[in-house]
Structure formats: C-alpha cells, structure tokens
Enzyme design. Structure first.
Site, PDB file in Angstrom:
ATOM      1  N   LYS A   1       0.862  -1.196   0.000  1.00 40.85           N
ATOM      2  CA  LYS A   1       0.000   0.000   0.000  1.00 40.85           C
ATOM      3  C   LYS A   1       0.888   1.231   0.000  1.00 40.85           C
ATOM      4  O   LYS A   1       2.037   1.175   0.439  1.00 40.85           O
ATOM      5  CB  LYS A   1      -0.872   0.022   1.263  1.00 40.85           C
ATOM      6  CG  LYS A   1      -2.092   0.914   1.150  1.00 40.85           C
ATOM      7  CD  LYS A   1      -3.235   0.222   0.437  1.00 40.85           C
ATOM      8  CE  LYS A   1      -4.391   1.125   0.171  1.00 40.85           C
ATOM      9  NZ  LYS A   1      -5.562   0.377  -0.305  1.00 40.85           N
TER      10      LYS A   1
ATOM     11  N   GLY B   1      -5.605   2.646  -7.397  1.00 43.38           N
ATOM     12  CA  GLY B   1      -6.249   3.767  -6.707  1.00 43.38           C
ATOM     13  C   GLY B   1      -6.732   3.386  -5.316  1.00 43.38           C
ATOM     14  O   GLY B   1      -6.721   2.229  -4.914  1.00 43.38           O
ATOM     15  N   ASP B   2      -7.113   4.393  -4.576  1.00 43.89           N
ATOM     16  CA  ASP B   2      -7.771   4.255  -3.276  1.00 43.89           C
ATOM     17  C   ASP B   2      -8.365   5.648  -3.017  1.00 43.89           C
ATOM     18  O   ASP B   2      -8.569   6.417  -3.972  1.00 43.89           O
ATOM     19  CB  ASP B   2      -6.765   3.829  -2.179  1.00 43.89           C
ATOM     20  CG  ASP B   2      -7.452   3.382  -0.877  1.00 43.89           C
ATOM     21  OD1 ASP B   2      -7.940   2.250  -0.820  1.00 43.89           O
ATOM     22  OD2 ASP B   2      -7.534   4.185   0.067  1.00 43.89           O
TER      23      ASP B   2
ATOM     24  N   SER C   1      -8.307  -5.624 -10.418  1.00 41.39           N
ATOM     25  CA  SER C   1      -6.979  -5.073 -10.722  1.00 41.39           C
ATOM     26  C   SER C   1      -6.045  -6.185 -11.193  1.00 41.39           C
ATOM     27  O   SER C   1      -5.265  -6.009 -12.134  1.00 41.39           O
ATOM     28  CB  SER C   1      -6.370  -4.444  -9.467  1.00 41.39           C
ATOM     29  OG  SER C   1      -6.743  -3.103  -9.322  1.00 41.39           O
TER      30      SER C   1
END
Ligand code: NDP
Ligand code: 2IT
Length: 448
Positions: free
Chosen positions: A125, A164-165, A380
């Site tokens: 992350k 993305g996030d 993803s």
C-alpha cells in the site's frame, strides 16, 4: 506466554505510535490462534514475526509547485508488505490523514485480502498526505508527476503494481502512468492498475469494488435466506466505492437511503437512484466534499455533523468511506435501534475495535472488509493478466469472473470459520482463510 501473545506484545512495543496498524495486527493474530497454536512449525519458521514486518518501506519527499508558484512539499509512502504469493499489489491513497500507521494497516490487511481472491498477488500500500481538495488539474498533475519520479524505482509489472484508493481515481492514475512511462521509456502497462480503457485499463474496474461487495452480500444473504430485493441499506461516503454499491443494489431491487461526507449525512427515503447516482460522481469530482450538495439538489433531509449509524432504521448498515467511521457509541445506537443485526464493512477497517467487540458480543453478524471489498483488487489483478497477455476481456467476462471470485470468498471464509471452531465468525474466518496460503508459501520459501 503463547506465540501469538508474544508477537502481539513485541509488535506493540515496536510500533507504539501506530494505532491503526496495531488494531489490525491484534485482530488478525488473535484470529490465527487455531492454526498457529496447533502446529509449532509456524513458530519455528518465525512466520508471525516475519509477517508483521514489511519487506520494504519507502518514505520520500514529494516537492511540487502550486498555481501561485509556491513550492509545496508532501510526504510519500510505499509499504511493500509481503511478496510471498505474488508481486506486491495495493492502492495509493492521497488524503491528509495518511501517515505510516495508516499505510501499514492498509498494507497488512492487503496481504490477507489479496490471498482471499485466489489470485497470485502479494500485499502493499502507499500514498501521501497530499490533500486533493480544492487542487486544480494542473496542481494534481504536477503532484502526481513528482510522486512517480520517486516511486518508479520500486514498482513494475513483476515487482509492485499500485492502483487507486481514497483520493486516487482514473485522473490520478493517468498522470501517474504517464510519468512512469516517460521515465522508464517503455510501455509497461502492468505497473499500475485502474488505468483508463484507452491505455490498458480493464472494463469493469471502476465499479468492481462496489459490485463485488454486493455480490458478496448476495451470497451471504443466500445462506441466511434473505434477498437484496426489498432490503434498505444505509451507507456512508459518496466516493467511487459507494457509487458502485448504489448501482448494483438498485439493479437488484434494494434501496440505498443514506450517503455521508465529512460534513454530515443525507437521508433519502425514496432511495439513491437514477440521476441521483450520477450526481454522486459529480459531487466527488467537484472536490467540494460536501454531501449537503445532494440534499440541496434533491430536497432531502440533511443532518450536519452526524453519521447515519443507528438513526434511519435500515435493514443493513454498510460503511463505504474510510477507517474508524463506526465508534462504540455508533455501534450502541445500532443495537438500541434494533432494526439491523448485520454490519457489512466495505471501506477498509471502518469499525473501531471497541465497536466491533460490542457488535459481535451482541450477536451482530459482521462481514469484514478484507473479504467484502476484495473485488476491487481482484479486478486489478485481472487487469494485470490482460496487460500481460496483450488482450482485453469483455465487460461480461470480467463481471462473471468477479462474481465467481466473490462467491468463492464468501464460502471460503464461512468454511474456515466452521473448520476452526468459530462458525459464523466471518472476521476470524477471513483471517484464517487468507493466512493459510501465505503461510504455506512462506514455509516453502525458507527464511526470507
Ligand atoms: P473516494 O476517495 O472515492 O471516497 C472516499 C470517501 O470517504 C469520500 O467521501 C471521502 O471524503 C471520505 N473520507 C476519506 N477519508 C476520510 C476521513 N478521514 N474522514 C471522513 N471522511 C473521509 O475513495 P473510494 O470510494 O475509492 O474508497 C472508499 C473506501 O473503500 C476506502 O476505505 C478504501 O480504502 C476502500 N476501498 C477502495 C477500493 C477501490 O478500488 N477504490 C478497493 C477496496 C477498498 P473526504 O475526502 O472529504 O474526506
Ligand atoms: O484497498 C484496496 O484493496 C484497494 N484500494 C484496491 C487495490 C488495488 O490494487 O486495486
């Protein structure tokens, strides 16, 4: 002291300033007792002390120039937690609340989530404390370019594939990919996922997290004899994930009656449907971050400074915004209200430990985020596969695979909970099921 207790204590001592990370470590490790206490091979191979320590962490300066010509500096992060079952995979978050604790909790969760998908992806992350709110397009592009100018050293299709996030959507992925391609001088589409369709993105990725969460819910409903049709859902957020959730719930005949933002929540008893769903995208893109805009436009109730939990008599509560959204008092309100006995977590770690304990002690079914929201990273990974094979699957094909993956995840966590003596404890089931494959790979690969 048991192996689990020893590693929890050591992790607490070493990371005392990282509350979010410690919350997820405690939850996961406590769930793993039935596996690691049963066989000393895990302790012998140091599986737990290794799994709580990221393989690599980078923290870097991100300098950029704003529209007034002033130099701004943010902090960038990438935590590469585990590559036991595949290249690191996980999103990038741009939000002022991002710090090392948040990035590490998200990275740690991602290890188990990615394993649950059944696909070959490790956990990672990243992100920055950059605040996208009120930034111009040019500022966003310059920030993304500067961020990638450092990040490119650590990523690649077989190394680490960010996506993305919160605060990172299609526009940001475009700018990040453009800079990656320019620096590398070659077209490595698999180095980022969530790309636009014109340059290697997968059909169905935008809606994957939200759709996946609803497919998962459908499968859980099948088990308990309920249907989405006729069910009311109170959700939080109005971002990408909330949008996908609304669309799929509407399609299946359910109704979403709340949305929320940092400013409060709206209550729309007729349901967030049709043009109101499209308006969520507009609200997000405006960068105003006010859900009040919805109430003004569609003349519905607006409750400033409040959250919907336990206030609207919904059948299901479904947090879709961010971490620590449901506190103990919110959980108590849900219990007192009595309309819902089910919490479906879609955002990552939306429930504080105290709230989670209270709900579970009172027999509420909690469906944990690392299982419910795994559809995003699953698609993803399908995007990476398409990139590697230089082809594009149809929307139907991607959707069909997503549907099957979410069904499998529900049954795997349900079965794991039963197998290890805690039937119906989906939180433990998700940790147990996610851990097994990662631990097997770590055992097979030796001490590394
Ligand atoms: P968006 O940026 O599209 O939306 C996030 C929403 O949460 C916004 O309404 C945002 O408002 C709000 N929010 C974010 N941080 C805070 C905060 N600290 N306090 C209050 N509100 C906050 O993000 P997504 O919809 O993509 O993500 C939503 C959740 O789903 C996150 O937990 C994310 O990690 C998770 N998720 C996302 C996936 C994806 O594919 N995008 C996949 C799996 C999980 P504001 O910015 O104003 O604070
Ligand atoms: O939390 C998550 O799983 C995501 N933000 C998606 C990660 C990804 O690599 O698609």
């Amino acid at each position: 002291m048991s192996y689990v207790d020893r590693i929890i204590a050591a992790t607490e001592a070493k990371n005392a300033d990282q509350p979010e990370f410690l919350q997820t470590v405690r939850e996961v490790l406590n769930s793993l007792r039935p596996i690691v206490d049963k066989d000393e091979k895990y302790e012998k191979a140091g599986i737990l002390e290794r799994i709580v320590e990221p393989e690599k962490t980078v923290m870097f300066r991100v300098p950029w120039v704003d529209d007034q010509g002033k130099v701004q500096v943010n902090r960038g992060y990438r935590v590469q937690f585990s590559s036991s079952i595949g290249p690191y995979k996980g999103g990038l978050r741009f939000h002022p609340s991002v710090n090392i604790s948040v990035v590490k909790f998200l990275g740690f969760e991602q290890i188990f989530k990615n394993s649950l998908t059944g696909l070959p992806i490790g956990g990672g992350k990243g992100g920055s404390d950059f605040d996208p709110k009120g930034k111009s397009d040019g500022e966003m592009m310059r920030f993304c370019q500067s961020f990638m100018t450092e990040l490119y050293r650590y990523i690649g299709p077989d190394t680490d594939c960010p996506a993305g996030d919160i605060g990172v959507g299609a526009r940001e992925i475009g700018y990040l990919y453009g800079q990656y391609k320019r620096i590398k001088g070659c077209y490595e589409a698999g180095a980022l996922s969530g790309k636009g369709l014109a340059y290697g993105g997968s059909l169905g990725r935008n809606e994957a997290t939200g759709f996946g969460a609803v497919y998962f819910t459908e499968e859980y409903f099948r088990k308990i004899g309920r249907k989405i049709e006729g069910t009311t859902f109170a959700i939080s957020g109005f971002g990408n994930v909330s949008w996908g959730v609304c669309r799929k719930i509407n399609e299946l005949g359910g109704k979403v009656v709340t949305l929320s933002g940092p400013d409060g929540y709206i209550y729309d008893p007729d349901g967030v449907t049709g043009e109101k769903v499209d308006y969520m995208v507009e609200m997000r893109a405006s960068c105003r971050d006010m859900v009040k805009d919805y109430a003004d436009k569609f003349h519905v109730e607006y409750h400033p400074g409040e959250k919907p939990w336990g206030r609207v008599g919904a059948d299901i509560y479904m947090p879709c915004a961010t971490q620590n959204d449901i506190h103990r008092e919110d959980a108590q309100r849900i219990l007192d209200e009595g309309s819902s006995r089910i919490l479906i977590e879609v955002a990552n770690m939306p429930t504080t430990q105290e709230a989670m304990d209270l709900l579970m002690e009172n027999g509420v079914d909690v469906l944990p985020s690392k299982a419910v929201n795994a559809g995003g990273v699953a698609v993803s990974s399908l995007e990476m596969s398409q990139n590697a094979e230089h082809l594009s699957w149809t929307k139907e094909e991607v959707d069909q695979r997503l549907h099957q993956i979410m069904k499998n995840i529900f049954h795997n966590i349900d079965d794991a909970a039963s197998e290890y003596g805690c039937p119906g404890n989906y939180v433990a089931g998700a940790n147990l099921a996610g851990f097994q494959k990662v631990a097997d790979a770590m055992l097979a690969q030796g001490i590394c």
